[in-house]
Design a protein around this motif. Structure first.
Motif, PDB file in Angstrom:
ATOM      1  N   ASP A  52      40.680-114.240   0.056  1.00  0.00           N
ATOM      2  CA  ASP A  52      40.854-114.221   1.508  1.00  0.00           C
ATOM      3  C   ASP A  52      42.130-114.951   1.900  1.00  0.00           C
ATOM      4  N   SER A  53      42.473-116.007   1.174  1.00  0.00           N
ATOM      5  CA  SER A  53      43.666-116.790   1.459  1.00  0.00           C
ATOM      6  C   SER A  53      44.164-117.414   0.163  1.00  0.00           C
ATOM      7  N   ALA A  54      45.415-117.842   0.182  1.00  0.00           N
ATOM      8  CA  ALA A  54      46.000-118.449  -1.011  1.00  0.00           C
ATOM      9  C   ALA A  54      47.194-119.304  -0.609  1.00  0.00           C
ATOM     10  N   ARG A  55      47.527-120.268  -1.442  1.00  0.00           N
ATOM     11  CA  ARG A  55      48.735-121.055  -1.242  1.00  0.00           C
ATOM     12  C   ARG A  55      49.915-120.254  -1.762  1.00  0.00           C
ATOM     13  N   ILE A  56      50.797-119.855  -0.870  1.00  0.00           N
ATOM     14  CA  ILE A  56      51.936-119.008  -1.242  1.00  0.00           C
ATOM     15  C   ILE A  56      53.207-119.702  -0.783  1.00  0.00           C
ATOM     16  N   ALA A  58      56.919-120.210   0.449  1.00  0.00           N
ATOM     17  CA  ALA A  58      57.822-119.376   1.252  1.00  0.00           C
ATOM     18  C   ALA A  58      58.919-118.786   0.386  1.00  0.00           C
ATOM     19  N   SER A  59      59.339-119.508  -0.652  1.00  0.00           N
ATOM     20  CA  SER A  59      60.385-119.001  -1.541  1.00  0.00           C
ATOM     21  C   SER A  59      59.908-117.767  -2.300  1.00  0.00           C
ATOM     22  N   TYR A  60      58.596-117.736  -2.626  1.00  0.00           N
ATOM     23  CA  TYR A  60      58.060-116.578  -3.335  1.00  0.00           C
ATOM     24  C   TYR A  60      58.011-115.361  -2.407  1.00  0.00           C
ATOM     25  N   ILE A  61      57.593-115.587  -1.144  1.00  0.00           N
ATOM     26  CA  ILE A  61      57.580-114.486  -0.168  1.00  0.00           C
ATOM     27  C   ILE A  61      58.999-113.998   0.074  1.00  0.00           C
ATOM     28  N   ALA A  62      59.952-114.942   0.121  1.00  0.00           N
ATOM     29  CA  ALA A  62      61.354-114.568   0.327  1.00  0.00           C
ATOM     30  C   ALA A  62      61.839-113.647  -0.778  1.00  0.00           C
ATOM     31  N   GLU A  63      61.419-113.930  -2.001  1.00  0.00           N
ATOM     32  CA  GLU A  63      61.838-113.091  -3.140  1.00  0.00           C
ATOM     33  C   GLU A  63      61.185-111.721  -3.062  1.00  0.00           C
ATOM     34  N   MET A  64      59.904-111.687  -2.712  1.00  0.00           N
ATOM     35  CA  MET A  64      59.190-110.412  -2.621  1.00  0.00           C
ATOM     36  C   MET A  64      59.753-109.526  -1.519  1.00  0.00           C
ATOM     37  N   ALA A  65      60.001-110.123  -0.342  1.00  0.00           N
ATOM     38  CA  ALA A  65      60.412-109.363   0.840  1.00  0.00           C
ATOM     39  C   ALA A  65      61.924-109.229   0.953  1.00  0.00           C
ATOM     40  N   ARG A  87      46.279-120.162   8.942  1.00  0.00           N
ATOM     41  CA  ARG A  87      46.453-121.228   7.954  1.00  0.00           C
ATOM     42  C   ARG A  87      45.556-122.387   8.350  1.00  0.00           C
ATOM     43  N   ASP A  88      44.757-122.838   7.429  1.00  0.00           N
ATOM     44  CA  ASP A  88      43.870-123.968   7.684  1.00  0.00           C
ATOM     45  C   ASP A  88      44.561-125.247   7.234  1.00  0.00           C
ATOM     46  N   GLY A  89      45.100-125.984   8.195  1.00  0.00           N
ATOM     47  CA  GLY A  89      45.762-127.234   7.858  1.00  0.00           C
ATOM     48  C   GLY A  89      47.265-127.150   8.006  1.00  0.00           C
ATOM     49  N   GLY A  90      47.977-127.954   7.247  1.00  0.00           N
ATOM     50  CA  GLY A  90      49.428-128.038   7.333  1.00  0.00           C
ATOM     51  C   GLY A  90      50.132-126.933   6.580  1.00  0.00           C
ATOM     52  N   SER A  91      51.442-127.139   6.386  1.00  0.00           N
ATOM     53  CA  SER A  91      52.272-126.090   5.813  1.00  0.00           C
ATOM     54  C   SER A  91      51.959-125.797   4.350  1.00  0.00           C
ATOM     55  N   LYS A  92      51.267-126.706   3.664  1.00  0.00           N
ATOM     56  CA  LYS A  92      50.937-126.502   2.255  1.00  0.00           C
ATOM     57  C   LYS A  92      49.565-125.867   2.073  1.00  0.00           C
ATOM     58  N   SER A  93      48.853-125.607   3.169  1.00  0.00           N
ATOM     59  CA  SER A  93      47.489-125.089   3.100  1.00  0.00           C
ATOM     60  C   SER A  93      47.494-123.584   2.800  1.00  0.00           C
ATOM     61  N   PRO A  94      46.358-123.054   2.322  1.00  0.00           N
ATOM     62  CA  PRO A  94      46.260-121.615   2.051  1.00  0.00           C
ATOM     63  C   PRO A  94      46.513-120.796   3.313  1.00  0.00           C
ATOM     64  N   ILE A  95      47.011-119.604   3.109  1.00  0.00           N
ATOM     65  CA  ILE A  95      47.359-118.719   4.204  1.00  0.00           C
ATOM     66  C   ILE A  95      46.744-117.354   3.942  1.00  0.00           C
ATOM     67  N   GLY A  96      46.378-116.640   5.007  1.00  0.00           N
ATOM     68  CA  GLY A  96      45.763-115.325   4.831  1.00  0.00           C
ATOM     69  C   GLY A  96      45.941-114.468   6.073  1.00  0.00           C
ATOM     70  N   ILE A  97      45.508-113.212   5.987  1.00  0.00           N
ATOM     71  CA  ILE A  97      45.594-112.273   7.110  1.00  0.00           C
ATOM     72  C   ILE A  97      44.389-112.469   8.024  1.00  0.00           C
ATOM     73  N   SER A  98      44.637-112.620   9.315  1.00  0.00           N
ATOM     74  CA  SER A  98      43.561-112.820  10.283  1.00  0.00           C
ATOM     75  C   SER A  98      42.852-111.503  10.576  1.00  0.00           C
ATOM     76  N   PRO A  99      41.606-111.556  11.047  1.00  0.00           N
ATOM     77  CA  PRO A  99      40.918-110.339  11.500  1.00  0.00           C
ATOM     78  C   PRO A  99      41.712-109.692  12.629  1.00  0.00           C
ATOM     79  N   VAL A 100      41.747-108.378  12.644  1.00  0.00           N
ATOM     80  CA  VAL A 100      42.572-107.642  13.606  1.00  0.00           C
ATOM     81  C   VAL A 100      42.212-108.002  15.040  1.00  0.00           C
ATOM     82  N   ARG A 101      40.952-108.245  15.315  1.00  0.00           N
ATOM     83  CA  ARG A 101      40.534-108.530  16.692  1.00  0.00           C
ATOM     84  C   ARG A 101      41.144-109.825  17.238  1.00  0.00           C
TER      85      ARG A 101
END
Length: 265
Positions: A52-56, A58-65, A87-101
């Motif tokens: 549902d979420s993961a610690r990703i 930004a440098s890795y996303i930058a490389e992918m995108a 994101r639950d918490g600060g900038s180092k916390s896991p991140i995920g896609i929110s429900p569309v609603r």
């Protein structure tokens, strides 16, 4: 609802399955191209591994995108603000896609539909061929000297100049007033010099959402809610606590940090 679907089928090449509602929502979403690429990268690193979420990083996303690292951080902040991701918490916390609603995406497509002008000649109702109007059908009028004048040859009045509102003009004073109203504990701004005007104008133009005083009110209120930025957290080794200033808050890199909640790093 979870956006993650367990994969039962096996594929030698591997694939990421996407919830149909999420897939169709991303198609309809009024996201910029880079916002969509970052959202898809986050989806790939979460749903692609049945998470549902993961610690990703930004440098890795930058490389992918294929997007610059600093731009990725800003885009993540925008997607968080629009609730496309969470994101639950600060900038180092896991991140995920929110429900569309829960998405609250800014309207970016303001293109107006233009109506097609009618041709300046008669049109047959039974043919697609346009015929010029007969001379007797032309509009004419008589001057005070009883001279018949063709109206179509009359000089047209000079079109009025339309004064377009300067939407890019930043209300420097109004933003400073909000700063004083919400953050009286922080150092006051006594002079709006050229450097401050340039920084404010830069932040104002960066995104459509920034061109709204309501955004700046929320921005300063988020600063007030931070013990660290308000100088209430003692520094390391007993050093004097850090306290934000107006210049610090409107500087490009610091502005991104505050928006993303990454100012502790």
């Amino acid at each position: 609802m979870s956006n993650v679907i367990q994969l039962n089928a096996k594929s030698p090449g591997g694939f990421t399955r996407m919830d149909n509602d999420l897939y169709e929502a991303l198609i309809r979403a009024d996201l910029s191209g880079r916002e969509l690429r970052v959202a898809l990268a986050i989806h790939r690193q979460t749903a692609g591994f049945n998470l549902d979420s993961a610690r990703i990083a930004a440098s890795y996303i930058a490389e992918m995108a294929n997007i610059h690292r600093e731009d990725v951080s800003r885009i993540i902040g925008e997607l968080l603000r629009q609730r496309v991701i969470y994101r639950d918490g600060g900038s180092k916390s896991p991140i995920g896609i929110s429900p569309v609603r829960e998405w609250r995406i800014d309207a970016k497509n303001n293109r107006k539909t233009t109506t097609t002008k009618e041709p300046q000649c008669g049109v047959s109702t039974t043919s697609l061929v346009a015929f010029p109007p007969h001379n007797k059908d032309k509009h004419s009028f008589t001057t005070s000297d009883e001279v018949v004048v063709d109206a179509e040859r009359q000089p047209e009045a000079a079109p009025e100049k339309i004064s377009r509102a300067k939407t890019d003009s930043c209300p420097h004073r109004a933003i400073v007033d909000l700063y004083h109203e919400i953050l009286p504990e922080l150092p006051a701004v006594t002079l709006i010099n050229k450097t401050r005007q340039q920084h404010l104008q830069g932040r104002w133009r960066e995104h459509e959402a920034h061109r709204d005083l309501a955004f700046w009110r929320e921005y300063f209120e988020s600063v007030k809610a931070s013990s660290f930025l308000m100088g209430k957290v003692e520094g390391r080794f007993g050093t004097k606590p850090f306290r934000a200033s107006f210049d610090w808050l409107i500087a490009p890199r610091n502005f991104v940090k505050v928006v993303e909640g990454n100012y502790h790093a």
